[in-house]
Design a protein around this motif. Structure first.
Motif, PDB file in Angstrom:
ATOM      1  N   UNK A  23      20.270  -3.308 -43.201  1.00 46.69           N
ATOM      2  CA  UNK A  23      19.174  -4.254 -43.445  1.00 46.69           C
ATOM      3  C   UNK A  23      18.156  -3.662 -44.416  1.00 46.69           C
ATOM      4  N   UNK A  28      16.282  -9.110 -48.078  1.00 48.84           N
ATOM      5  CA  UNK A  28      15.843  -9.857 -49.259  1.00 48.84           C
ATOM      6  C   UNK A  28      14.379  -9.636 -49.603  1.00 48.84           C
ATOM      7  N   UNK A  29      13.532  -9.358 -48.638  1.00 49.14           N
ATOM      8  CA  UNK A  29      12.114  -9.177 -48.937  1.00 49.14           C
ATOM      9  C   UNK A  29      11.659  -7.794 -48.487  1.00 49.14           C
ATOM     10  N   UNK A  31       9.046  -7.043 -46.382  1.00 48.47           N
ATOM     11  CA  UNK A  31       8.808  -6.896 -44.941  1.00 48.47           C
ATOM     12  C   UNK A  31      10.074  -6.694 -44.113  1.00 48.47           C
ATOM     13  N   UNK A  32      11.215  -7.224 -44.587  1.00 45.59           N
ATOM     14  CA  UNK A  32      12.479  -6.925 -43.895  1.00 45.59           C
ATOM     15  C   UNK A  32      12.748  -5.431 -43.869  1.00 45.59           C
ATOM     16  N   UNK A  34      10.582  -3.031 -44.179  1.00 45.91           N
ATOM     17  CA  UNK A  34       9.605  -2.284 -43.375  1.00 45.91           C
ATOM     18  C   UNK A  34       9.923  -2.421 -41.890  1.00 45.91           C
ATOM     19  N   UNK A  35      10.319  -3.626 -41.470  1.00 47.30           N
ATOM     20  CA  UNK A  35      10.707  -3.827 -40.066  1.00 47.30           C
ATOM     21  C   UNK A  35      11.877  -2.928 -39.705  1.00 47.30           C
ATOM     22  N   UNK A  79       1.794  -2.373 -44.140  1.00 48.69           N
ATOM     23  CA  UNK A  79       1.409  -3.776 -43.974  1.00 48.69           C
ATOM     24  C   UNK A  79       0.033  -4.029 -44.579  1.00 48.69           C
ATOM     25  N   UNK A  82       0.626  -4.453 -48.237  1.00 43.29           N
ATOM     26  CA  UNK A  82       1.191  -5.769 -48.568  1.00 43.29           C
ATOM     27  C   UNK A  82       0.134  -6.857 -48.503  1.00 43.29           C
TER      28      UNK A  82
ATOM     29  N   UNK B  33      12.604 -13.130 -41.632  1.00 42.27           N
ATOM     30  CA  UNK B  33      11.942 -11.866 -41.303  1.00 42.27           C
ATOM     31  C   UNK B  33      11.206 -11.945 -39.971  1.00 42.27           C
ATOM     32  N   UNK B  36      13.743 -11.530 -37.179  1.00 46.97           N
ATOM     33  CA  UNK B  36      14.191 -10.131 -37.182  1.00 46.97           C
ATOM     34  C   UNK B  36      13.137  -9.218 -36.585  1.00 46.97           C
ATOM     35  N   UNK B  87       1.346  -6.629 -37.049  1.00 46.89           N
ATOM     36  CA  UNK B  87       0.735  -6.393 -38.356  1.00 46.89           C
ATOM     37  C   UNK B  87       1.699  -6.706 -39.479  1.00 46.89           C
ATOM     38  N   UNK B  88       2.966  -6.283 -39.335  1.00 44.02           N
ATOM     39  CA  UNK B  88       3.887  -6.488 -40.443  1.00 44.02           C
ATOM     40  C   UNK B  88       4.279  -7.956 -40.544  1.00 44.02           C
ATOM     41  N   UNK B  91       1.362  -9.622 -42.281  1.00 44.26           N
ATOM     42  CA  UNK B  91       1.391  -9.285 -43.705  1.00 44.26           C
ATOM     43  C   UNK B  91       2.478 -10.074 -44.425  1.00 44.26           C
TER      44      UNK B  91
END
Lengths: 94, 123
Positions: A23, A28-29, A31-32, A34-35, A79, A82, B33, B36, B87-88, B91
């Motif tokens: 992942x 694709x982005x 935040x994906x 970072x998660x 975050x 961003x 996202x 997820x 937070x994420x 954001x």
């Protein structure tokens, strides 16, 4: 018995980390990614706990707290970057 | 008594590893996202807390060593991982990441839209 169970659990967590790395690469982005990186940091804590069971030592248990703190600070910084474009804002009075 | 504690340790570690695996499958398969983030920040947190509790019980039962750093790690992860997820996710919403195509409701968008219209009517 316990060592076999710990090795099976290490295998499961390794497969989970490989999925999270997929992942991170494909996401694709931003935040994906970072998660997924945050979840990798959390899984690394479990890996360290299981390895310290396997080696029968308690010398690595400080690292658990350290990695937890570092993963949290890194995710908060990402975050904030961003959302606002800066991590540490400048003082407006000067 | 020690056998019962060993069985509890084994069950806790297996539950933790299984929950981490489920979290990873959720991160791979869910569509956007926010879902997820939902999978990663809840299932991975509970899985790692379970593994750490098993480790704490192992060192306490097998070696008679009460490790307070593991307790601190459990409490710290329990407090900070949902905050990091929130937070994420916020954001991501403010950066304009779209929801999945199958989602049907976006309350925050309508709320922000009404606030913008109120602010535009003021001057």
């Amino acid at each position: 018995m316990l060592e076999v169970i710990v090795q099976i659990s290490l295998l499961c967590i390794s497969i989970a980390m490989v999925g999270l790395i997929y992942r991170v690469i494909k996401g694709p982005t931003i935040p994906d990614r970072i998660v997924a990186l945050d979840a990798i940091g959390i899984n690394l804590v479990a890996v360290i706990a299981l390895v310290s069971i396997l080696l029968k030592t308690n010398a690595f248990l400080e690292i658990i707290l350290l990695i937890g703190i570092l993963a949290f600070i890194g995710t908060v910084a990402f975050s904030k970057y961003l959302e606002k474009g800066v991590i540490i804002e400048r003082d407006r009075d000067h | 008594m020690i056998e019962i504690i060993r069985i509890i340790i084994i069950v806790l570690i297996l539950i933790g590893a299984f929950l981490s695996l489920v979290a990873a499958f959720g991160v791979i398969r869910l569509p956007d996202v926010y879902t997820r983030n939902h999978a990663a920040s809840k299932a991975a947190t509970l899985g790692v807390m379970s593994v750490l509790l098993g480790t704490f019980l192992y060192f306490y039962a097998e070696e008679g060593h009460f490790n307070s750093r593991l307790i601190l790690g459990i409490i710290f992860i329990f407090m900070t991982s949902p905050v990091a997820g929130h937070l994420i996710s916020r954001a991501a919403y403010n950066a304009g990441v779209p929801l999945a195509d199958v989602s049907v409701q976006d309350d925050l968008k309508t709320k922000k839209g009404s606030q913008v219209s109120v602010n535009q009517e003021k001057p």
